[in-house]
Motif scaffolding. Sequence first.
Motif, short mmCIF file in Angstrom:
data_model
loop_
_atom_site.label_atom_id
_atom_site.label_comp_id
_atom_site.label_asym_id
_atom_site.label_seq_id
_atom_site.Cartn_x
_atom_site.Cartn_y
_atom_site.Cartn_z
N LEU A 1 0.86 -1.18 0.00
CA LEU A 1 0.00 0.00 0.00
C LEU A 1 0.89 1.23 0.00
N ALA A 2 0.52 2.23 -0.81
CA ALA A 2 1.31 3.45 -0.93
C ALA A 2 0.40 4.66 -0.87
N GLY A 3 0.98 5.77 -0.39
CA GLY A 3 0.22 7.01 -0.30
C GLY A 3 1.13 8.13 0.16
N GLY A 4 0.54 9.18 0.71
CA GLY A 4 1.33 10.30 1.19
C GLY A 4 2.27 9.93 2.32
N PHE A 5 1.97 8.83 3.02
CA PHE A 5 2.81 8.36 4.12
C PHE A 5 4.04 7.61 3.65
N GLY A 6 4.11 7.30 2.36
CA GLY A 6 5.18 6.46 1.83
C GLY A 6 4.60 5.17 1.32
N ALA A 7 5.25 4.05 1.61
CA ALA A 7 4.76 2.75 1.16
C ALA A 7 5.17 1.66 2.13
N VAL A 8 4.28 0.71 2.33
CA VAL A 8 4.56 -0.51 3.11
C VAL A 8 4.39 -1.69 2.16
N LYS A 9 5.41 -2.55 2.08
CA LYS A 9 5.39 -3.64 1.11
C LYS A 9 5.80 -4.95 1.76
N LEU A 10 5.36 -6.05 1.15
CA LEU A 10 5.71 -7.39 1.61
C LEU A 10 6.11 -8.23 0.40
N GLY A 11 7.15 -9.04 0.57
CA GLY A 11 7.57 -9.92 -0.52
C GLY A 11 9.06 -10.20 -0.50
N ARG A 12 9.65 -10.19 -1.68
CA ARG A 12 11.09 -10.46 -1.87
C ARG A 12 11.68 -9.23 -2.54
N HIS A 13 12.79 -8.72 -1.97
CA HIS A 13 13.29 -7.44 -2.49
C HIS A 13 14.73 -7.22 -2.06
N ASP A 14 15.44 -6.37 -2.85
CA ASP A 14 16.76 -5.90 -2.43
C ASP A 14 16.66 -5.21 -1.08
N THR A 15 17.64 -5.42 -0.22
CA THR A 15 17.65 -4.73 1.06
C THR A 15 17.93 -3.25 0.86
N PRO A 16 17.51 -2.40 1.80
CA PRO A 16 17.88 -0.98 1.73
C PRO A 16 19.39 -0.79 1.64
N TYR A 17 20.15 -1.65 2.31
CA TYR A 17 21.61 -1.57 2.21
C TYR A 17 22.06 -1.74 0.76
N LYS A 18 21.51 -2.73 0.07
CA LYS A 18 21.90 -2.99 -1.31
C LYS A 18 21.54 -1.82 -2.22
N LEU A 19 20.44 -1.13 -1.90
CA LEU A 19 19.96 -0.03 -2.73
C LEU A 19 20.64 1.29 -2.42
N THR A 20 21.59 1.29 -1.50
CA THR A 20 22.27 2.53 -1.13
C THR A 20 23.37 2.83 -2.12
N GLY A 21 23.08 3.66 -3.08
CA GLY A 21 24.12 4.12 -4.00
C GLY A 21 24.27 3.26 -5.24
N ASP A 22 24.30 3.89 -6.38
CA ASP A 22 24.63 3.22 -7.64
C ASP A 22 26.12 3.38 -7.85
N LEU A 23 26.88 2.36 -7.48
CA LEU A 23 28.33 2.48 -7.45
C LEU A 23 29.00 1.85 -8.66
#
Length: 376
Positions: free
Chosen positions: A102-124
């Motif tokens: 679910l997404a909205g003005g508050f941001g988004a809450v998601k469930l499933g399989r995904h890259d960790t926030p650590y992995k998404l930190t920076g396009d290096l």
Amino acid sequence: MNKKLIALAVAGAVAAPAVMAENSVTLYGQARVGLEQIKANSTDTAASISKTRVADWTSRLGFKGQEELGGGMKAVWQVEQAVKLDDGTSGTFASRNSFIGLAGGFGAVKLGRHDTPYKLTGDLTSGMVGSADINGAKGLMHRADRRADNAVWYESPSMGGFTASVMYATAENKEPANATDKAIDTSLWSANAVFKGNMFEGGIGYVHHEDAGLDFVGIKESTVNGTTVKQRVGADVKADAFIGFAAVKFGPAKITTALEHTEEKRPAAGANSSFKRKRDSWMLGATYDIGAVQLRAAYVEARKLKSASFETTDDTGAKQFMIGAGYAFSKRTEAMAFFTKIDNQKNAAFDFDTNSLGVKAGQDPQAFGVGLRHKF
């Protein structure tokens, strides 16, 4: 009669965009394939490697959509999978980032399989692909990269360019390896904070893994004071990784730098000896645009292990450099070329993270590649 048909057609044409905006489904993907010439020198324990290969550079196919729920809220979903265009040995369905939320003005809450926030930190990667991509668990940087299963996470809205996210992945498959071993806990949690502006980008990321060592794989046997010690890798290993990056754009140029620190530790348990180890890595990358051409270069260094266990830490570092270029035929299609080489010290066995070779300690793999990328 004709007037009524024309009126209905006009009404349908006007209504269609509104329906699509309320409930949309999109097919998307990326085809990336290259021709690579690979070499790796011989060592005392491995033969030389020399081959030409057509390699898939992480092609993918996905479906995503959303439904407006009213009040500024919407349901969002995505199902994405890897597709191997070189030999057809693609992974399972939903093998890449796949979720519902679910997404909205508050941001988004998601469930499933995904890259960790650590992995998404920076396009290096500085635009590098294939064997020249420095990121990943087998590579020299972003070594705690994971795509977490059984995860729930929160993504904040952008606030003046700032975003943050936090994730927790459950240990759903927590089971003992056998009747006498302790169950391996596969849970993790990760968070990041990132700023993106017109001229500057920067961010920090963190991940904590339960029972998930970064360097050990399987069973490791070592001799300590004449006694053979066996370590079942994974059990009781706590791994933490921190990363920070900054990128500056000025005119056609972009310079990116990053630092990473990883730690692993485990107390003594039964036949397993205790250990504590640390490693630091850093990188510097740059791109420069000249019309439709983008020049790319990067250098990354993984420093030697710092360890409070029986293992050797001498000559455990490595360096990698890449040079390359891309030519954009359009916004969707690009031709690419690169050269990269990893210089492993005699007790290091860093490998290409994409299409790894399985190098032995002391081998120095290198690759030259040319290929195409098309986004749709």
